[in-house]
Design a protein around this motif. Structure first.
Motif, PDB file in Angstrom:
ATOM      1  N   ASP A  15      38.434 -69.044  53.842  1.00 54.31           N
ATOM      2  CA  ASP A  15      38.915 -70.417  53.723  1.00 54.31           C
ATOM      3  C   ASP A  15      39.567 -70.728  52.382  1.00 54.31           C
ATOM      4  N   ASP A  16      39.670 -69.742  51.522  1.00 53.54           N
ATOM      5  CA  ASP A  16      40.265 -69.925  50.196  1.00 53.54           C
ATOM      6  C   ASP A  16      41.568 -69.143  50.130  1.00 53.54           C
ATOM      7  N   LEU A  58      54.995 -65.922  61.280  1.00 53.76           N
ATOM      8  CA  LEU A  58      54.910 -67.217  60.614  1.00 53.76           C
ATOM      9  C   LEU A  58      53.656 -67.975  61.049  1.00 53.76           C
ATOM     10  N   SER A  59      53.216 -67.754  62.276  1.00 54.87           N
ATOM     11  CA  SER A  59      51.957 -68.337  62.724  1.00 54.87           C
ATOM     12  C   SER A  59      50.793 -67.732  61.947  1.00 54.87           C
ATOM     13  N   GLN A  61      42.089 -67.696  59.926  1.00 52.82           N
ATOM     14  CA  GLN A  61      41.437 -68.750  60.694  1.00 52.82           C
ATOM     15  C   GLN A  61      41.406 -68.347  62.172  1.00 52.82           C
ATOM     16  N   ALA A  62      40.716 -69.116  62.967  1.00 56.24           N
ATOM     17  CA  ALA A  62      40.578 -68.775  64.385  1.00 56.24           C
ATOM     18  C   ALA A  62      41.924 -68.689  65.091  1.00 56.24           C
ATOM     19  N   ASP A  91      44.703 -67.575  63.800  1.00 57.56           N
ATOM     20  CA  ASP A  91      45.521 -66.505  63.225  1.00 57.56           C
ATOM     21  C   ASP A  91      45.719 -65.388  64.252  1.00 57.56           C
ATOM     22  N   PRO A  92      46.946 -65.110  64.686  1.00 54.11           N
ATOM     23  CA  PRO A  92      47.154 -64.042  65.674  1.00 54.11           C
ATOM     24  C   PRO A  92      46.852 -62.658  65.116  1.00 54.11           C
ATOM     25  N   ASP A  93      46.764 -62.528  63.784  1.00 59.78           N
ATOM     26  CA  ASP A  93      46.442 -61.249  63.157  1.00 59.78           C
ATOM     27  C   ASP A  93      44.957 -61.075  62.892  1.00 59.78           C
ATOM     28  N   LEU A  94      44.150 -62.070  63.239  1.00 59.44           N
ATOM     29  CA  LEU A  94      42.726 -61.982  62.933  1.00 59.44           C
ATOM     30  C   LEU A  94      42.080 -60.778  63.610  1.00 59.44           C
ATOM     31  N   ILE A  95      42.603 -60.410  64.765  1.00 54.44           N
ATOM     32  CA  ILE A  95      42.067 -59.264  65.495  1.00 54.44           C
ATOM     33  C   ILE A  95      42.165 -57.980  64.689  1.00 54.44           C
ATOM     34  N   LEU A  96      43.132 -57.924  63.749  1.00 56.31           N
ATOM     35  CA  LEU A  96      43.325 -56.711  62.961  1.00 56.31           C
ATOM     36  C   LEU A  96      42.316 -56.588  61.829  1.00 56.31           C
TER      37      LEU A  96
END
Length: 325
Positions: free
Chosen positions: A232-233, A109-110, A117-118, A120-125
């Motif tokens: 960002d969209d 959910l986060s 975005q910075a 986002d815990p999934d950004l690393i993926l």
């Protein structure tokens, strides 16, 4: 986030997309397990190299399907009844493939609150992409050979045991964290043993989980958020991959390829995502949406980097990435 005109729903459309069904939830869970059982039965009845490969691909696809249904349960969209949703989503969908609904829900959910975005815990993926073809095929080889699955599971175990000097304490922590995974897999072993084919657990459950499941989890993850048009969209930071029935069966079960629609309408059960897609098209949002015509098209973008650069290290709790959704 971009504040341009965003999709809106009529009250009737909103009510339709929000409506969940205990019957449909039960059908989807039974369907996933039924396909797994049928694929096992086909190989057991007609053992040959072709039926083995088909079984591994089909079973690995439904194992991913179970993780996807757990993902629906994380949004409380699998069953209308909350208790059924959380219980069956955890014990029949998540734990057999090594994913914890309890850990996954707040983390996921986060991801929805902060997509690309910075925070986002999934950004690393998605951040490392695009990568080179050589890097991609190295990952694919590790996945299909079971190296990724084996190393990931060991990483889970080490993290869960902690660094206590007491072996007994480490074992207790591991059991507390993984008991439902162990017990659900013991139940699968018991069923195959009772059927007189104990070896099927190792060859037709554990092997697909360590191999094909890892392959298609990686491909799906790339398709959903890697090399998207605009972080960002909301219409461009998540991708829907349009593909045929055969590819959905082995690579993107239970409509998970409609990932953009899922992000826009998080309350929608997976089986209504095609309807959500049609609603967006009818509103004329198609040209603004991040859409791909098939997984090969996405992978071409994802492996377009000409040379290897600095490696991206892993961070965070790997147990929360277990479903890779």
């Amino acid at each position: 986030m971009t504040t341009d005109t965003q999709p809106s729903l009529s009250p009737e459309q909103d009510a339709y997309l929000r409506e969940r069904s205990d019957w449909m939830g039960a059908y989807l869970v039974l369907h996933a397990w039924g396909v797994i059982a049928l694929a096992m039965a086909v190989f057991i009845a007609w053992p040959n190299p072709l039926s083995f490969v088909v079984a591994v691909v089909v079973i690995g696809g439904r194992q991913l399907g179970l993780a996807i249904l757990m993902h629906d349960a994380a949004h409380r969209a699998l069953f209308k009844n909350t208790r059924l949703n959380d219980t069956l989503g955890a014990f029949l969908c998540g734990w057999p493939v090594g994913a914890s609904l309890t850990l996954y829900r707040p983390y996921h959910l986060s991801h929805h609150r902060h997509t690309q975005q910075a925070e986002d815990p999934d950004l690393i993926l998605s951040a490392p992409f695009p990568i080179t073809k050589q890097s991609f095929w190295r990952k694919m080889r590790r996945d299909i050979l079971g190296i990724t699955g084996y190393q990931r599971r060991l990483e889970f175990f080490r993290m869960e045991m902690g660094d206590s000097p007491s072996r007994w304490q480490r074992v207790k922590k591991l059991w507390a964290a993984e008991k439902y995974f162990f017990l659900s897999n013991l139940a699968i072993l018991a069923v195959t043993t009772a059927a007189g084919v104990w070896w099927a657990y190792f060859l037709l459950w554990l092997l697909p989980l360590l191999t094909w499941y890892q392959v298609i989890s990686r491909v799906r993850n790339i398709a959903e958020h890697a090399v998207v048009g605009n972080n960002d969209d909301r219409l461009r930071n998540t991708r829907t991959t349009l593909t045929n029935w055969g590819m959905r069966m082995v690579l993107a079960p239970y409509w998970v390829n409609y990932h953009l629609e899922h992000h826009l309408f998080v309350f929608t059960p997976c089986w209504k995502l095609p309807a959500a897609h049609r609603m967006l098209m009818a509103q004329g949002f198609g040209p603004r949406m991040e859409l791909a015509q098939g997984y090969l098209a996405v992978l071409r973008q994802a492996v377009s980097k000409p040379h290897d650069g600095p490696k991206h290290g892993k961070t965070g709790d790997p147990r929360k990435h277990a479903a890779l959704i």
